[in-house]
Design a protein around this motif. Structure first.
Motif, mmCIF file in Angstrom:
data_model
loop_
_atom_site.group_PDB
_atom_site.id
_atom_site.type_symbol
_atom_site.label_atom_id
_atom_site.label_comp_id
_atom_site.label_asym_id
_atom_site.label_seq_id
_atom_site.Cartn_x
_atom_site.Cartn_y
_atom_site.Cartn_z
ATOM 1 N N ILE A 16 -1.522 14.725 0.704
ATOM 2 C CA ILE A 16 -2.029 13.403 0.358
ATOM 3 C C ILE A 16 -3.371 13.522 -0.364
ATOM 4 O O ILE A 16 -4.155 14.440 -0.110
ATOM 5 N N ARG A 17 -3.585 12.619 -1.285
ATOM 6 C CA ARG A 17 -4.836 12.597 -2.056
ATOM 7 C C ARG A 17 -5.990 12.115 -1.189
ATOM 8 O O ARG A 17 -5.863 11.160 -0.420
ATOM 9 N N LYS A 18 -7.139 12.794 -1.333
ATOM 10 C CA LYS A 18 -8.347 12.392 -0.632
ATOM 11 C C LYS A 18 -9.214 11.534 -1.549
ATOM 12 O O LYS A 18 -9.107 11.619 -2.775
ATOM 13 N N GLU A 19 -10.061 10.741 -0.930
ATOM 14 C CA GLU A 19 -10.929 9.849 -1.686
ATOM 15 C C GLU A 19 -11.827 10.652 -2.625
ATOM 16 O O GLU A 19 -12.450 11.640 -2.241
ATOM 17 N N GLY A 20 -11.871 10.240 -3.898
ATOM 18 C CA GLY A 20 -12.718 10.900 -4.883
ATOM 19 C C GLY A 20 -12.040 12.012 -5.659
ATOM 20 O O GLY A 20 -12.603 12.516 -6.639
ATOM 21 N N GLU A 21 -10.828 12.397 -5.269
ATOM 22 C CA GLU A 21 -10.116 13.463 -5.971
ATOM 23 C C GLU A 21 -9.258 12.888 -7.095
ATOM 24 O O GLU A 21 -8.736 11.775 -6.983
ATOM 25 N N THR A 22 -9.105 13.666 -8.159
ATOM 26 C CA THR A 22 -8.062 13.365 -9.137
ATOM 27 C C THR A 22 -6.759 13.938 -8.602
ATOM 28 O O THR A 22 -6.755 14.781 -7.692
ATOM 29 N N MET A 23 -5.649 13.509 -9.170
ATOM 30 C CA MET A 23 -4.363 14.014 -8.704
ATOM 31 C C MET A 23 -4.236 15.516 -8.978
ATOM 32 O O MET A 23 -3.643 16.253 -8.193
ATOM 33 N N ARG A 24 -4.801 15.992 -10.092
ATOM 34 C CA ARG A 24 -4.802 17.428 -10.393
ATOM 35 C C ARG A 24 -5.614 18.203 -9.349
ATOM 36 O O ARG A 24 -5.190 19.268 -8.890
ATOM 37 N N GLN A 25 -6.771 17.684 -8.970
ATOM 38 C CA GLN A 25 -7.592 18.345 -7.954
ATOM 39 C C GLN A 25 -6.874 18.387 -6.614
ATOM 40 O O GLN A 25 -6.956 19.379 -5.887
ATOM 41 N N THR A 26 -6.153 17.341 -6.304
ATOM 42 C CA THR A 26 -5.369 17.327 -5.072
ATOM 43 C C THR A 26 -4.291 18.411 -5.106
ATOM 44 O O THR A 26 -4.071 19.117 -4.124
ATOM 45 N N ALA A 27 -3.636 18.556 -6.260
ATOM 46 C CA ALA A 27 -2.592 19.582 -6.403
ATOM 47 C C ALA A 27 -3.167 20.978 -6.203
ATOM 48 O O ALA A 27 -2.561 21.826 -5.515
ATOM 49 N N GLU A 28 -4.326 21.253 -6.776
ATOM 50 C CA GLU A 28 -4.954 22.564 -6.634
ATOM 51 C C GLU A 28 -5.333 22.829 -5.176
ATOM 52 O O GLU A 28 -5.135 23.940 -4.671
ATOM 53 N N ARG A 29 -5.879 21.818 -4.518
ATOM 54 C CA ARG A 29 -6.262 21.977 -3.112
ATOM 55 C C ARG A 29 -5.047 22.191 -2.222
ATOM 56 O O ARG A 29 -5.041 23.049 -1.334
ATOM 57 N N VAL A 30 -3.984 21.435 -2.485
ATOM 58 C CA VAL A 30 -2.760 21.548 -1.692
ATOM 59 C C VAL A 30 -2.176 22.956 -1.791
ATOM 60 O O VAL A 30 -1.767 23.555 -0.780
ATOM 61 N N LYS A 48 0.841 -1.190 0.000
ATOM 62 C CA LYS A 48 0.000 0.000 0.000
ATOM 63 C C LYS A 48 0.879 1.245 0.000
ATOM 64 O O LYS A 48 1.708 1.440 0.884
ATOM 65 N N TRP A 49 0.704 2.081 -1.008
ATOM 66 C CA TRP A 49 1.434 3.340 -1.120
ATOM 67 C C TRP A 49 0.468 4.503 -0.923
ATOM 68 O O TRP A 49 -0.648 4.487 -1.435
ATOM 69 N N ASP A 50 0.885 5.504 -0.198
ATOM 70 C CA ASP A 50 0.111 6.742 -0.080
ATOM 71 C C ASP A 50 0.406 7.618 -1.290
ATOM 72 O O ASP A 50 1.574 7.806 -1.663
ATOM 73 N N LEU A 51 -0.635 8.158 -1.912
ATOM 74 C CA LEU A 51 -0.481 8.982 -3.106
ATOM 75 C C LEU A 51 -0.526 10.462 -2.729
ATOM 76 O O LEU A 51 -1.464 10.919 -2.075
ATOM 77 N N TYR A 52 0.495 11.200 -3.161
ATOM 78 C CA TYR A 52 0.594 12.627 -2.889
ATOM 79 C C TYR A 52 0.646 13.405 -4.202
ATOM 80 O O TYR A 52 1.160 12.914 -5.215
ATOM 81 N N SER A 53 0.130 14.620 -4.168
ATOM 82 C CA SER A 53 0.327 15.578 -5.269
ATOM 83 C C SER A 53 1.159 16.735 -4.749
ATOM 84 O O SER A 53 0.957 17.204 -3.623
ATOM 85 N N ALA A 54 2.095 17.197 -5.572
ATOM 86 C CA ALA A 54 2.933 18.339 -5.212
ATOM 87 C C ALA A 54 2.915 19.332 -6.373
ATOM 88 O O ALA A 54 2.689 18.955 -7.525
ATOM 89 N N VAL A 55 3.154 20.594 -6.065
ATOM 90 C CA VAL A 55 3.082 21.657 -7.073
ATOM 91 C C VAL A 55 4.435 22.353 -7.189
ATOM 92 O O VAL A 55 4.947 22.888 -6.199
#
Length: 279
Positions: A180-194, A49-56
């Protein structure tokens, strides 16, 4: 499954089931199959199990052009010379040539011509004086002199990358904003939120596409792995600074390439250097 197969082959000999195999070898093979769980032969391996992160990677592009290098300056001067040789004369140059002193027939004509020539000369002198009095602004700001890194008004001729201080484990690091990515988010949406969580809502940026430009992963310490997560996979998105300020209470820096090499963790720096191009 294997038990059912061999039960159905009960009336056959070992050599009929495993042709071209010695009797001793066939016996060994069948013994292994009978006493092994069928999961041993499955091609599916255990997954980690890997945790998925988005960075900008948020860039501020150069505000002014860089000084030309030696080869660039030589090329520029060569083009300038070619352009000058092939160009047509301006109206001012034509008037000046046509109004050169000629043999005058009367004193009145001489006075008129001298007045005209004096006017052209004054015109040129005034422009030359204006050029001499013009002072170019310094490309080095007070923030460069004071070594203030938390402002965009520095290193005006270079690309700058935003780093914020984030806690990872028990330590703090200077890294691009990540989360970290939340359930239901795309990786792009995670980046914008971060980015919004880190910098506030008043900063305006432009993301370059929905796909990440880079990737980095690392393994968690043993204690965290025992809790169920093996490590983190970080997907980097590229964005361009447009306008606005960072309003959140967060420690941040705008750094150029040389400064990044001194501040970024080694693994992150090596990864970012593979997909980020700096001037």
């Amino acid at each position: 499954m294997f038990k059912q197969i061999f039960q159905s082959f009960g009336s056959y000999s070992l050599n009929q089931i495993l042709p071209d195999t010695s009797k001793k070898a066939a016996t060994v093979y069948l013994t292994i199959i009978r006493h092994r769980d069928t999961r041993t032969f499955s091609t599916i391996t255990s997954t980690k199990k890997w945790d998925l992160y988005s960075a900008v990677c948020l860039e501020r592009h150069p505000v002014i052009i860089q000084s030309m290098q030696e080869i660039e300056l030589k090329f520029y001067n060569m083009l300038k010379k070619i352009e000058y040789e092939n160009s047509l004369k301006s109206d001012h140059e034509l008037i000046k040539e046509n109004e050169k002193p000629k043999k005058l027939s009367s004193k009145e004509d001489e006075t008129e011509t001298n007045t005209l020539i004096q006017t052209i000369q004054d015109f040129e002198d005034s422009y030359q004086e204006e050029l001499n009095n013009f002072k170019f602004a310094s490309t080095i700001t007070k923030f460069d002199e004071q070594d203030v890194t938390s402002t965009l008004k520095r290193k005006l001729d270079k690309n700058l990358l935003l780093l914020i201080q984030q806690r990872i484990g028990n330590s703090h690091y200077w890294i691009p904003p990540q989360g970290i990515r939340k359930e239901g988010e795309t990786m792009r949406q995670t980046a914008e939120r971060v980015l919004q969580d880190a910098c506030g809502t008043k900063i305006k940026v432009k993301f370059y596409g929905n796909a990440p430009i880079g990737f980095y992963k690392y393994k968690y310490p043993k204690k965290i792995c025992e809790q169920g997560s093996y490590g983190a996979k970080i997907f980097y998105f590229l964005a361009k600074y447009i306008d606005g300020d960072i309003t959140n209470d967060v420690k941040y820096q705008w750094l150029d390439n040389e400064e990044l090499e001194k501040v970024l963790p080694n693994g992150v720096q090596e990864s970012i250097s593979q997909f980020m191009l700096f001037n």
